[in-house]
Design a protein around this motif. Structure first.
Motif, mmCIF file in Angstrom:
data_model
loop_
_atom_site.group_PDB
_atom_site.id
_atom_site.type_symbol
_atom_site.label_atom_id
_atom_site.label_comp_id
_atom_site.label_asym_id
_atom_site.label_seq_id
_atom_site.Cartn_x
_atom_site.Cartn_y
_atom_site.Cartn_z
ATOM 1 N N GLY A 8 0.543 -1.232 0.053
ATOM 2 C CA GLY A 8 -0.085 -0.394 -0.076
ATOM 3 C C GLY A 8 0.743 1.356 0.120
ATOM 4 N N VAL A 9 0.425 2.320 0.700
ATOM 5 C CA VAL A 9 1.072 3.835 0.810
ATOM 6 C C VAL A 9 2.112 3.624 0.775
ATOM 7 C CG1 VAL A 9 0.231 4.086 3.236
ATOM 8 C CG2 VAL A 9 0.368 5.846 1.277
ATOM 9 N N LEU A 10 2.854 2.770 2.129
ATOM 10 C CA LEU A 10 4.701 2.090 2.539
ATOM 11 C C LEU A 10 5.257 1.894 1.503
ATOM 12 C CD1 LEU A 10 3.253 0.222 5.691
ATOM 13 C CD2 LEU A 10 3.927 2.456 5.459
ATOM 14 N N GLY A 11 4.420 1.365 0.182
ATOM 15 C CA GLY A 11 5.581 0.911 -0.802
ATOM 16 C C GLY A 11 5.303 2.054 -1.584
ATOM 17 N N ASP A 12 4.084 3.122 -1.125
ATOM 18 C CA ASP A 12 4.931 4.551 -2.374
ATOM 19 C C ASP A 12 6.173 5.498 -1.913
ATOM 20 O OD1 ASP A 12 2.114 3.903 -3.973
ATOM 21 O OD2 ASP A 12 1.164 5.298 -2.498
ATOM 22 N N LEU A 13 6.154 5.207 -0.336
ATOM 23 C CA LEU A 13 7.245 6.267 0.447
ATOM 24 C C LEU A 13 8.539 4.990 -0.284
ATOM 25 C CD1 LEU A 13 6.006 6.755 3.683
ATOM 26 C CD2 LEU A 13 5.843 8.560 2.118
ATOM 27 N N ALA A 14 8.130 4.154 -0.710
ATOM 28 C CA ALA A 14 9.670 3.481 -1.086
ATOM 29 C C ALA A 14 10.710 3.956 -2.234
ATOM 30 C CB ALA A 14 9.309 1.851 -1.504
ATOM 31 N N VAL A 25 15.163 10.810 6.701
ATOM 32 C CA VAL A 25 14.301 11.437 8.076
ATOM 33 C C VAL A 25 15.257 12.446 8.646
ATOM 34 C CG1 VAL A 25 14.663 10.358 10.348
ATOM 35 C CG2 VAL A 25 14.431 9.429 8.512
ATOM 36 N N GLY A 26 16.470 13.023 9.164
ATOM 37 C CA GLY A 26 16.743 13.892 9.587
ATOM 38 C C GLY A 26 16.509 15.532 8.916
ATOM 39 N N PHE A 27 16.991 16.261 7.134
ATOM 40 C CA PHE A 27 16.433 16.675 7.258
ATOM 41 C C PHE A 27 15.007 17.707 6.861
ATOM 42 C CE2 PHE A 27 14.661 19.213 3.118
ATOM 43 C CZ PHE A 27 15.911 20.728 3.275
ATOM 44 N N LEU A 28 14.578 16.227 6.850
ATOM 45 C CA LEU A 28 12.442 16.441 6.390
ATOM 46 C C LEU A 28 12.279 17.051 8.777
ATOM 47 C CD1 LEU A 28 10.750 14.526 4.173
ATOM 48 C CD2 LEU A 28 11.529 16.602 3.548
ATOM 49 N N LEU A 29 13.080 16.496 9.563
ATOM 50 C CA LEU A 29 12.616 16.969 10.653
ATOM 51 C C LEU A 29 12.515 18.165 11.203
ATOM 52 C CD1 LEU A 29 11.665 13.795 10.922
ATOM 53 C CD2 LEU A 29 12.580 13.482 13.133
ATOM 54 N N PHE A 30 13.642 18.446 10.771
ATOM 55 C CA PHE A 30 14.997 19.973 11.220
ATOM 56 C C PHE A 30 14.027 20.719 10.426
ATOM 57 C CE2 PHE A 30 18.119 22.434 9.620
ATOM 58 C CZ PHE A 30 18.172 23.216 10.783
ATOM 59 N N VAL A 31 13.563 20.836 9.410
ATOM 60 C CA VAL A 31 12.872 21.610 8.455
ATOM 61 C C VAL A 31 11.570 21.993 9.193
ATOM 62 C CG1 VAL A 31 14.120 21.873 6.465
ATOM 63 C CG2 VAL A 31 12.382 20.784 6.594
ATOM 64 N N PRO A 39 6.096 16.693 6.153
ATOM 65 C CA PRO A 39 5.474 16.176 6.834
ATOM 66 C C PRO A 39 6.643 15.063 7.455
ATOM 67 C CG PRO A 39 5.938 14.929 4.428
ATOM 68 C CD PRO A 39 6.416 16.568 4.282
ATOM 69 N N GLY A 40 7.344 15.802 8.255
ATOM 70 C CA GLY A 40 8.353 15.145 9.186
ATOM 71 C C GLY A 40 7.694 14.020 9.734
ATOM 72 N N GLU A 41 6.431 14.072 10.693
ATOM 73 C CA GLU A 41 6.029 13.459 11.496
ATOM 74 C C GLU A 41 6.272 11.750 10.414
ATOM 75 O OE1 GLU A 41 3.146 13.973 15.063
ATOM 76 O OE2 GLU A 41 2.190 13.542 14.079
ATOM 77 N N THR A 42 5.478 12.105 10.298
ATOM 78 C CA THR A 42 4.893 11.077 8.663
ATOM 79 C C THR A 42 6.336 10.163 8.236
ATOM 80 O OG1 THR A 42 2.877 12.429 7.780
ATOM 81 C CG2 THR A 42 3.824 11.161 7.149
ATOM 82 N N VAL A 43 7.196 10.802 7.763
ATOM 83 C CA VAL A 43 8.446 10.389 7.278
ATOM 84 C C VAL A 43 9.373 9.723 8.494
ATOM 85 C CG1 VAL A 43 10.969 11.061 6.601
ATOM 86 C CG2 VAL A 43 9.291 11.488 5.456
ATOM 87 N N LEU A 44 9.273 10.163 9.289
ATOM 88 C CA LEU A 44 9.526 9.262 11.054
ATOM 89 C C LEU A 44 8.601 7.741 11.335
ATOM 90 C CD1 LEU A 44 11.311 8.691 13.951
ATOM 91 C CD2 LEU A 44 9.233 10.265 14.750
#
Length: 209
Positions: A8-14, A25-31, A39-44
């Motif tokens: 599903g959607v997890l495969g779309d994030l691959a 992870v680091g860049f999106l959470l940082f900014v 979408p920092g939380e989603t990427v985490l």
């Protein structure tokens, strides 16, 4: 990276996590933590799920997410402390920080201080503005840093643990989600409809004497 294909959607994030991995992870959470709407939380959560399936190392995900979250909020604190209302009034609308929203948040910070900094990460909108508003409210940096680190540890810990568990059991959990998602959507529509009808009825009745 090795591991079974994700559904599903997890495969779309691959493509994002497979190509950028820990850097994403680091860049999106940082900014995200100084107001940039990403979408920092989603990427985490997705990275923790990846770790549960063996594609990433969960310790690395947790450490990188914690450091990025604390650093990002401290950038926000510096923006609020040294730029103040001048920067927010000029550029705040681009990151959804209207003067009205900032004023309410500052009043809330003044009343509750460190408790707000700790729980802010779990609240969408406040998570992104947390550091900026703390700086504008002239909270001491050492106090902000302590509560900010505590909040980051709790936030990263909760989502990493849940995502990692989901990743380890993805073959069981995801089919169950697919099986019941229509029931969940129907319930959500019913709840939204209830509140809309109640709001319309109150407007129709008007203020009571």
């Amino acid at each position: 990276m090795s591991g079974p294909p994700l559904p599903g959607v997890l495969g779309d994030l691959a493509p994002i996590l497979d190509h950028w991995g820990y850097l994403a992870v680091g860049f999106l959470l940082f900014v995200e933590d100084f107001g940039v709407p990403v979408p920092g939380e989603t990427v985490l959560i997705a990275a923790a799920v990846y770790a549960g399936t063996g594609r990433l190392d969960i310790v690395a995900v947790v450490v990188i997410a914690f450091v990025a979250a604390v650093a990002g909020d401290n950038v926000g604190y510096a923006i609020g402390r040294f730029g103040g209302h001048r920067l927010v009034d000029r550029y705040g609308r681009y990151v959804l920080l209207t003067p009205e929203r900032v004023g309410k948040a500052e009043a809330f910070f003044t009343r509750h201080g460190g408790k707000v900094v700790t729980v802010a990460r779990f609240i969408e909108g406040l998570r992104q503005a947390n550091g900026i508003i703390a700086g504008m409210s002239m909270m001491s940096w050492s106090r902000f840093l302590a509560f900010n680190a505590l909040g980051a540890a709790l936030w990263v810990g909760v989502w990493s643990a849940l995502g990692y568990y989901a990743g380890q059991n993805v073959d069981t959990i995801y089919p169950a989600i697919q099986r019941y998602e229509l029931y969940f959507l129907a319930l959500l529509v019913a709840v939204v409809g209830f509140f809309i009808v109640r709001h319309l009825r109150r407007r129709h009745r008007g203020p009571r004497d």
